[in-house]
Motif scaffolding. Structure first.
Motif, PDB file in Angstrom:
ATOM      1  N   GLU A 202       0.824  -1.226   0.000  1.00 10.42           N
ATOM      2  CA  GLU A 202       0.000   0.000   0.000  1.00 10.42           C
ATOM      3  C   GLU A 202       0.849   1.263   0.000  1.00 10.42           C
ATOM      4  O   GLU A 202       0.323   2.366  -0.102  1.00 10.42           O
ATOM      5  CB  GLU A 202      -0.918  -0.010   1.211  1.00 10.42           C
ATOM      6  N   LEU A 203       2.151   1.128   0.128  1.00  6.56           N
ATOM      7  CA  LEU A 203       3.019   2.313   0.036  1.00  6.56           C
ATOM      8  C   LEU A 203       3.109   2.674  -1.450  1.00  6.56           C
ATOM      9  O   LEU A 203       3.753   1.969  -2.234  1.00  6.56           O
ATOM     10  CB  LEU A 203       4.416   2.030   0.586  1.00  6.56           C
ATOM     11  N   ARG A 204       2.427   3.742  -1.817  1.00  3.09           N
ATOM     12  CA  ARG A 204       2.292   4.068  -3.243  1.00  3.09           C
ATOM     13  C   ARG A 204       3.659   4.277  -3.924  1.00  3.09           C
ATOM     14  O   ARG A 204       3.886   3.824  -5.041  1.00  3.09           O
ATOM     15  CB  ARG A 204       1.450   5.347  -3.357  1.00  3.09           C
ATOM     16  N   CYS A 205       4.567   4.956  -3.242  1.00  2.00           N
ATOM     17  CA  CYS A 205       5.875   5.243  -3.853  1.00  2.00           C
ATOM     18  C   CYS A 205       6.602   3.941  -4.165  1.00  2.00           C
ATOM     19  O   CYS A 205       7.162   3.768  -5.253  1.00  2.00           O
ATOM     20  CB  CYS A 205       6.717   6.128  -2.936  1.00  2.00           C
TER      21      CYS A 205
ATOM     22  N   ASP B 187       5.020  13.238  -6.721  1.00  2.82           N
ATOM     23  CA  ASP B 187       3.572  13.406  -6.573  1.00  2.82           C
ATOM     24  C   ASP B 187       2.922  12.097  -6.125  1.00  2.82           C
ATOM     25  O   ASP B 187       1.723  11.911  -6.270  1.00  2.82           O
ATOM     26  CB  ASP B 187       2.967  13.895  -7.896  1.00  2.82           C
ATOM     27  N   HIS B 188       3.712  11.173  -5.583  1.00  2.00           N
ATOM     28  CA  HIS B 188       3.146   9.891  -5.152  1.00  2.00           C
ATOM     29  C   HIS B 188       2.129  10.060  -4.022  1.00  2.00           C
ATOM     30  O   HIS B 188       1.108   9.389  -4.003  1.00  2.00           O
ATOM     31  CB  HIS B 188       4.253   8.979  -4.598  1.00  2.00           C
ATOM     32  N   CYS B 189       2.462  10.928  -3.072  1.00  3.77           N
ATOM     33  CA  CYS B 189       1.702  10.934  -1.810  1.00  3.77           C
ATOM     34  C   CYS B 189       0.235  11.284  -2.024  1.00  3.77           C
ATOM     35  O   CYS B 189      -0.632  10.799  -1.298  1.00  3.77           O
ATOM     36  CB  CYS B 189       2.353  11.869  -0.795  1.00  3.77           C
TER      37      CYS B 189
ATOM     38  N   HIS C  13      -1.608  10.195  -4.195  1.00  5.92           N
ATOM     39  CA  HIS C  13      -2.338   8.999  -4.635  1.00  5.92           C
ATOM     40  C   HIS C  13      -2.295   7.908  -3.559  1.00  5.92           C
ATOM     41  O   HIS C  13      -2.710   6.786  -3.806  1.00  5.92           O
ATOM     42  CB  HIS C  13      -1.696   8.413  -5.901  1.00  5.92           C
ATOM     43  N   CYS C  14      -1.735   8.225  -2.401  1.00  9.46           N
ATOM     44  CA  CYS C  14      -1.455   7.175  -1.415  1.00  9.46           C
ATOM     45  C   CYS C  14      -2.491   7.164  -0.308  1.00  9.46           C
ATOM     46  O   CYS C  14      -3.056   8.200   0.031  1.00  9.46           O
ATOM     47  CB  CYS C  14      -0.068   7.435  -0.814  1.00  9.46           C
ATOM     48  N   ARG C  15      -2.720   5.990   0.279  1.00  7.03           N
ATOM     49  CA  ARG C  15      -3.687   5.931   1.373  1.00  7.03           C
ATOM     50  C   ARG C  15      -3.090   6.478   2.665  1.00  7.03           C
ATOM     51  O   ARG C  15      -3.794   6.773   3.614  1.00  7.03           O
ATOM     52  CB  ARG C  15      -4.183   4.507   1.547  1.00  7.03           C
ATOM     53  N   TYR C  16      -1.757   6.658   2.701  1.00  7.51           N
ATOM     54  CA  TYR C  16      -1.106   7.171   3.915  1.00  7.51           C
ATOM     55  C   TYR C  16      -0.893   8.681   3.823  1.00  7.51           C
ATOM     56  O   TYR C  16      -0.888   9.256   2.735  1.00  7.51           O
ATOM     57  CB  TYR C  16       0.254   6.494   4.110  1.00  7.51           C
ATOM     58  N   ASP C  17      -0.654   9.258   4.996  1.00  4.56           N
ATOM     59  CA  ASP C  17      -0.425  10.703   5.073  1.00  4.56           C
ATOM     60  C   ASP C  17       1.052  10.959   5.405  1.00  4.56           C
ATOM     61  O   ASP C  17       1.517  10.566   6.479  1.00  4.56           O
ATOM     62  CB  ASP C  17      -1.340  11.271   6.181  1.00  4.56           C
ATOM     63  N   PRO C  18       1.778  11.621   4.505  1.00  4.79           N
ATOM     64  CA  PRO C  18       3.216  11.790   4.740  1.00  4.79           C
ATOM     65  C   PRO C  18       3.525  12.698   5.929  1.00  4.79           C
ATOM     66  O   PRO C  18       4.655  12.750   6.389  1.00  4.79           O
ATOM     67  CB  PRO C  18       3.716  12.415   3.431  1.00  4.79           C
TER      68      PRO C  18
ATOM     69  N   ALA D 215      -0.752   7.121   9.241  1.00  6.22           N
ATOM     70  CA  ALA D 215       0.606   7.688   9.157  1.00  6.22           C
ATOM     71  C   ALA D 215       1.427   6.983   8.086  1.00  6.22           C
ATOM     72  O   ALA D 215       1.344   5.761   7.922  1.00  6.22           O
ATOM     73  CB  ALA D 215       1.299   7.535  10.502  1.00  6.22           C
ATOM     74  N   CYS D 216       2.221   7.750   7.368  1.00  7.75           N
ATOM     75  CA  CYS D 216       3.127   7.167   6.372  1.00  7.75           C
ATOM     76  C   CYS D 216       4.117   6.255   7.100  1.00  7.75           C
ATOM     77  O   CYS D 216       4.843   6.718   7.991  1.00  7.75           O
ATOM     78  CB  CYS D 216       3.870   8.292   5.657  1.00  7.75           C
ATOM     79  N   PRO D 217       4.178   4.974   6.730  1.00  4.57           N
ATOM     80  CA  PRO D 217       5.068   4.051   7.452  1.00  4.57           C
ATOM     81  C   PRO D 217       6.525   4.491   7.435  1.00  4.57           C
ATOM     82  O   PRO D 217       7.281   4.181   8.355  1.00  4.57           O
ATOM     83  CB  PRO D 217       4.894   2.725   6.704  1.00  4.57           C
ATOM     84  N   LEU D 218       6.928   5.232   6.391  1.00  5.60           N
ATOM     85  CA  LEU D 218       8.339   5.620   6.299  1.00  5.60           C
ATOM     86  C   LEU D 218       8.744   6.545   7.446  1.00  5.60           C
ATOM     87  O   LEU D 218       9.911   6.581   7.836  1.00  5.60           O
ATOM     88  CB  LEU D 218       8.618   6.320   4.963  1.00  5.60           C
ATOM     89  N   ASN D 219       7.769   7.288   8.000  1.00  5.71           N
ATOM     90  CA  ASN D 219       8.130   8.247   9.058  1.00  5.71           C
ATOM     91  C   ASN D 219       8.576   7.520  10.329  1.00  5.71           C
ATOM     92  O   ASN D 219       9.644   7.794  10.871  1.00  5.71           O
ATOM     93  CB  ASN D 219       6.953   9.175   9.337  1.00  5.71           C
TER      94      ASN D 219
HETATM   95  S1  SF4 Z   1       2.588   8.787   2.005  1.00  6.40           S
HETATM   96 FE1  SF4 Z   1       4.461   7.701   2.488  1.00  6.40          FE
HETATM   97  S2  SF4 Z   1       4.144   5.642   1.654  1.00  6.40           S
HETATM   98 FE2  SF4 Z   1       2.634   6.966   0.703  1.00  6.40          FE
HETATM   99  S3  SF4 Z   1       3.573   7.653  -1.204  1.00  6.40           S
HETATM  100 FE3  SF4 Z   1       4.003   9.202   0.355  1.00  6.40          FE
HETATM  101  S4  SF4 Z   1       5.983   8.635   1.174  1.00  6.40           S
HETATM  102 FE4  SF4 Z   1       5.209   6.852   0.081  1.00  6.40          FE
END
Ligand code: SF4
Ligand SMILES: Cc1cc2nc3c(=O)[nH]c(=O)nc-3n(C[C@H](O)[C@H](O)[C@H](O)COP(=O)(O)OP(=O)(O)OC[C@H]3O[C@@H](n4cnc5c(N)ncnc54)[C@H](O)[C@@H]3O)c2cc1C
Length: 533
Positions: free
Chosen positions: A346-349, A435-437, A439-444, A452-456
């Motif tokens: 689910e991590l769009r990037c 511009d990935h974020c 389109h993503c279900r997470y919030d950067p 929450a964006c898992p990367l954080n």
């Molecule tokens: S919100 Fe996080 S996981 Fe989603 S596209 Fe952005 S950086 Fe990647």
């Protein structure tokens, strides 16, 4: 006078290859397609097809020059399917008394060839003159340097080559224009249409063969359009110079959800196969600046990648192998996340970088470094598992360039030879550069909680895990100061968030070899040493 068999490897398709100069009468040139090389990691079908099609075209060009060529096709009944045995079989068949080969692109082959130097049918290894430096010259440059750095090496290279130089001074007064090269795509002009190379009959045959023999490997073959001849590679270079180079620098670090290539050259594969030389490529780029068609920040940035990074990683590879490959400074031990093969995340990037890789056998540098690479670094993926993936999936992947980039630059597993600090980043970086974020279900912007964006959390968790090793690094002090300021309650919430994510992350416990068993991989010099904790 000796009668040599000249073995030309799949990444040595250059007419100025040292072994092809001043050929004695009776010399036989051999090009061999062997299954061992197609399977020691599960190479992307486009990568295999590109190399085989380029080899077949190159063999035809040599024949057209009146040279005697033996071509071992992959499905020929007498093909022994390994480079050493096939070269020796052909040498005996043609009555040759030695085998000549230019330094290969992998330590594994170098050792196998060296072991035959004193054999009854001696192998002679020649230096590869197609680069700006030799491993010997690089070793001399390294001697006595505790902390080798690209920037120092690059300046030496600029002075030696004279590229973008006026006497001893860099043109424009600066060596490096990176500070101008970090723009997101938002203000970019429309992307130029890619130059396409329609497959001819030779390439179409190869595509069929590859679909049949390697169709089960990760990667689509449908959109194959890699240059497979020198003429096509030259056309690709000309197209890049005309349509993309001017914007290359400014948008070098940008990432798009839609377009894989942006203003990048896509020339690495042709350079690595030998269809283009680094010299002609850098000189052509320099001309664009000198004749006023491209700005200095773009041209310098492009030349630095080839004259600087490409030569630097090759030097490191040949001076530090075989120990380099065993490096694991951060003691990472997780298996490769399964989504690297399926794209199922689910991590769009991450998903888009994997999908683009699957479709095109290509992702640009920042996708490799800051998306698939950064995620693996933050999760603690074992170097061997990640290196095998990068070696398999990109059309331009050769170990001498892939390994230092993955093990050193991405995973910091060489303890800092490739970079003075790890290139770790949170979701904020991806949000700024792509511009990935949106389109993503997470919030950067969120660090904890379901959205929450898992990367954080992974980013801070990585820093906490490696505090002992990294906190004293002067380039990391500010970041660690930020971690200190957070307070224990926030750090604990982050720890829990990251650990819950890592627990749920499906990872391989053994490599996904497409062919052969592990004993066979081991015999070829590859060994999967780690498994998921
Ligand atoms: S919100 Fe996080 S996981 Fe989603 S596209 Fe952005 S950086 Fe990647
Ligand atoms: C994890 C990882 C793995 C990589 N594996 C490979 C690989 O197997 N083969 C490979 O050729 N490159 C590799 N690179 C370097 C770089 O990402 C690719 O060369 C580049 O993305 C290829 O696309 P391009 O031709 O459009 O490059 P451009 O962005 O147009 O750059 C121009 C040229 O500079 C050279 N170059 C750029 N960056 C590097 C670098 N860091 N190291 C060496 N050469 C560089 C390439 O020849 C490239 O064609 C890797 C980078 C990372 C982070």
């Amino acid at each position: 006078m000796s009668k040599p068999l000249i073995l030309v490897l799949g990444d040595q398709l250059s007419h100025d290859l040292p072994s092809l100069q001043a050929l004695p009468d009776g010399a036989v040139i051999a090009l061999c397609e062997v299954a061992d090389e197609g399977r020691y990691v599960p190479h992307h079908p486009q990568k295999i097809a590109m190399m085989l099609a380029a080899m077949r075209h190159f063999a035809d060009e040599l024949r057209a020059r009146g040279l005697r060529v033996h071509y071992s096709a992959l499905d020929a009944p007498d093909n022994t399917q390994s480079l050493v045995s096939e070269a020796e079989r052909l040498a005996r068949h043609y009555g040759c008394d030695e085998i000549r080969v230019v330094r290969p692109g992998e330590w594994r082959l170098w050792e196998a060839f060296k072991a035959r130097e004193a054999g009854p049918l001696p192998w002679r290894l020649l230096e590869d003159s197609r680069f700006y430096t030799t491993p010997e010259a690089f070793a001399a440059w390294m001697r006595g340097r505790k902390q080798p750095r690209l920037e120092h090496f690059y300046r030496t290279q600029r002075r030696a080559s004279g590229l973008l130089m006026e006497a001893d001074t860099p043109l424009g007064g600066k060596w490096n224009y990176d500070a101008d090269n970090r723009h997101p795509l938002a203000d970019a002009p429309p992307l130029p249409a890619p130059l396409r190379h329609a497959p001819d009959a030779i390439t179409r045959d190869v595509l069929e063969l590859v679909a049949e023999h390697f169709g089960e490997h990760f990667g689509r073959l449908e959109d194959f359009d890699w240059p497979v001849t020198r003429a096509q590679a030259r056309a690709e270079l000309a197209d890049f110079l005309e349509t993309r180079l001017a914007h290359f620098g400014r948008y070098q670090d940008a990432i798009s959800d839609e377009a894989p290539r942006l203003f990048h050259s896509r020339l690495a594969a042709a350079l690595n196969l030998g269809l283009l030389s680094p010299r002609e490529t850098c000189e052509a780029a320099e001309r664009e600046y000198l004749e006023g068609r491209a700005p200095l920040n773009s041209v310098e940035g492009f030349i630095r990648q080839i004259l600087g990074w490409r030569e630097y990683v090759r030097g490191l590879y040949w001076t530090r192998m075989p120990d380099y490959k065993r490096g694991n400074h951060l003691e990472a031990s997780r298996g490769l996340p399964s989504c690297y093969w399926s794209g199922d995340t689910e991590l769009r990037c991450l998903r888009r970088a994997i999908e683009m890789t699957r479709d095109h056998a290509y992702a640009h540098h920042i996708q490799r470094l800051m998306v698939t690479g950064n995620f693996a670094l933050l999760c603690g993926v074992a170097p061997q598992a990640l290196c095998d993936w990068y070696l398999a999936v990109y059309a331009d992947a050769c170990e001498w360039v892939e390994l230092p980039n993955t093990l050193g630059m991405v995973l910091h597993a060489d303890g800092g030879l490739m970079g003075s600090k790890p290139y770790c980043a949170s979701g904020k970086y991806i949000d700024r550069m792509s511009d990935h974020c949106r389109h993503c279900r997470y919030d950067p912007k969120r660090v904890t909680g379901t959205h929450a964006c898992p990367l954080n959390a992974l980013y801070w968790h990585f820093l906490m895990r490696h505090r002992d090793r990294l906190a004293s690094n002067p380039r990391m002090r500010l970041i660690y100061a930020g971690l200190e300021r957070m307070g224990e309650a926030k750090r604990e919430a982050i720890r829990q968030q990251a650990e819950a994510f890592l627990e749920g992350l499906a990872c391989e416990t053994a490599p996904r070899w497409a062919g052969g068993d592990q004993a066979h991989q081991h015999a070829l010099g590859y060994r999967y040493r780690e498994s998921s904790p």
